[in-house]
Design a protein around this motif. Structure first.
Motif, PDB file in Angstrom:
ATOM      1  N   LEU A  41       0.835  -1.193   0.000  1.00  0.00           N
ATOM      2  CA  LEU A  41       0.000   0.000   0.000  1.00  0.00           C
ATOM      3  C   LEU A  41       0.872   1.247   0.000  1.00  0.00           C
ATOM      4  O   LEU A  41       2.083   1.182   0.256  1.00  0.00           O
ATOM      5  N   ARG A  60      -0.838  -5.009   2.998  1.00  0.00           N
ATOM      6  CA  ARG A  60      -2.172  -5.457   3.393  1.00  0.00           C
ATOM      7  C   ARG A  60      -2.239  -6.966   3.187  1.00  0.00           C
ATOM      8  O   ARG A  60      -1.993  -7.466   2.082  1.00  0.00           O
ATOM      9  N   GLU A  62      -4.536 -10.332   3.319  1.00  0.00           N
ATOM     10  CA  GLU A  62      -5.881 -10.900   3.342  1.00  0.00           C
ATOM     11  C   GLU A  62      -5.790 -12.328   3.876  1.00  0.00           C
ATOM     12  O   GLU A  62      -5.081 -13.158   3.320  1.00  0.00           O
ATOM     13  N   THR A  67      -8.670  -9.015   7.406  1.00  0.00           N
ATOM     14  CA  THR A  67      -7.638  -8.239   6.712  1.00  0.00           C
ATOM     15  C   THR A  67      -6.775  -7.500   7.737  1.00  0.00           C
ATOM     16  O   THR A  67      -7.306  -6.876   8.667  1.00  0.00           O
ATOM     17  N   TYR A  68      -5.463  -7.577   7.555  1.00  0.00           N
ATOM     18  CA  TYR A  68      -4.530  -6.928   8.465  1.00  0.00           C
ATOM     19  C   TYR A  68      -3.610  -5.991   7.690  1.00  0.00           C
ATOM     20  O   TYR A  68      -3.256  -6.256   6.541  1.00  0.00           O
ATOM     21  N   LEU A  69      -3.223  -4.906   8.337  1.00  0.00           N
ATOM     22  CA  LEU A  69      -2.231  -3.992   7.790  1.00  0.00           C
ATOM     23  C   LEU A  69      -0.915  -4.241   8.516  1.00  0.00           C
ATOM     24  O   LEU A  69      -0.843  -4.103   9.741  1.00  0.00           O
ATOM     25  N   TYR A  97      -8.406   2.730   6.956  1.00  0.00           N
ATOM     26  CA  TYR A  97      -8.713   1.477   6.263  1.00  0.00           C
ATOM     27  C   TYR A  97      -9.704   0.588   7.002  1.00  0.00           C
ATOM     28  O   TYR A  97     -10.217  -0.372   6.426  1.00  0.00           O
ATOM     29  N   CYS A  99      -9.011  -1.609   9.165  1.00  0.00           N
ATOM     30  CA  CYS A  99      -8.379  -2.921   9.261  1.00  0.00           C
ATOM     31  C   CYS A  99      -7.453  -2.915  10.478  1.00  0.00           C
ATOM     32  O   CYS A  99      -6.928  -1.870  10.861  1.00  0.00           O
TER      33      CYS A  99
END
Length: 290
Positions: A41, A60, A62, A67-69, A97, A99
């Motif tokens: 990102l 990012r 999935e 979903t994690y950053l 986001y 997330c």
């Protein structure tokens, strides 16, 4: 090109995002779910206000659990200002986001790793309104991969090992194992990894040793490092490499051994001696089979 260890330490995860989740699972033993997809990102967290804020690498992930950053920060030294900016990054990213953000700090310094791993708490003693617990990758938990077969099984992890442990008595074995493993992957990826390692080797002896190893492997002729070291003279480079390895391993080099190495102009012979120098215990063993 990567011009500093700061850049290399986080950009390796842009090159191979799966390395980051493997490091979380295998090095830090964090039960992070297996990603179905990982995407890079924009790292710019600047707001409308004229205050520039950027993370080093932002991915990012999935997973089946959500979903994690993944926020990767390369940290060269202790910097107390980060204990204010890191919580800001995570809060801002969650707001933007929606997330769950995860902070991962990578460093080559044990002192910095110890500092970075301390929880960041805001509030009063018995009630913390906000707590940030960074996950830290550094020389105390990243495995030292000095075995060629082990390096071939997971080349990105072997690269990370060289980037964090490229100093001290283990450096020759780690760099040699990685040099061999890089021959098993595609040339473009290998060239990028070569540059990452070169940027992270702060010790002049370790950096020169790495460049000598890369020169000895013709496979890397296309890499910019090859042009730089070729100009210094291949014969002289290999002579010096053999002697440097012995000195690096703290093996005394008698004048007779030094003179024999410096008088040799056979590149293949010098390459053989350099390989032996990685393993022998006495300097005269350098010529045992000759």
């Amino acid at each position: 090109m990567v011009g500093s260890s700061h850049e290399a330490l986080h950009r390796i995860f842009q090159k191979d995002p799966t390395l980051l989740t493997k490091a979380l699972q295998k090095v830090l033993h964090v039960p992070f779910p297996e990603p179905r997809e990982i995407a890079a990102l924009n790292v710019d967290l600047t707001e409308i206000e004229p205050v520039e804020r950027r993370v080093d690498t932002l991915l990012r992930a999935e997973t089946d659990e959500g979903t994690y950053l993944l926020v990767v920060e390369s940290q060269g030294k202790v910097d107390e200002r980060k204990r204010g900016s890191w919580p800001y990054y995570l809060s801002y990213l969650y707001e933007k986001y929606r997330c769950e953000p995860v902070l991962i700090v990578i460093t080559q310094s044990s002192k910095t790793a110890e500092w970075a791993s301390r929880p960041i708490r805001f509030g009063f003693r018995d009630w913390h309104s906000l707590t940030v617990r960074p996950l830290v990758l550094g020389p105390d938990n990243v495995p030292m991969i000095a075995d060629e077969r082990q390096a071939e099984k997971d080349v990105p992890l072997a690269v990370l090992s060289a980037m964090t442990h490229g100093r001290g008595p283990q450096a020759p074995a780690i760099l040699e194992a990685l040099a061999a493993a890089l021959r098993t992957i595609d040339p473009d990826s290998a060239a990028v990894f070569v540059q990452f390692v070169d940027s992270c080797l702060a010790d002049p002896q370790a950096k020169q040793m790495w460049r000598d190893l890369m020169t000895a492997i013709q496979y890397f002729w296309r890499h910019p490092l090859a042009e730089q070291v070729r100009e210094e003279g291949r014969v002289q480079d290999r002579q010096e490499m053999t002697l440097r390895i012995l000195e690096w391993r703290e093996i005394p080099v008698p004048d007779a051994v030094r003179e024999r190495v410096q008088s040799c102009t056979d590149l293949d012979q010098l390459a053989t001696w350099a390989q032996r120098a990685m393993h022998i215990t006495e300097p005269t063993e350098l010529f045992t089979s000759d």
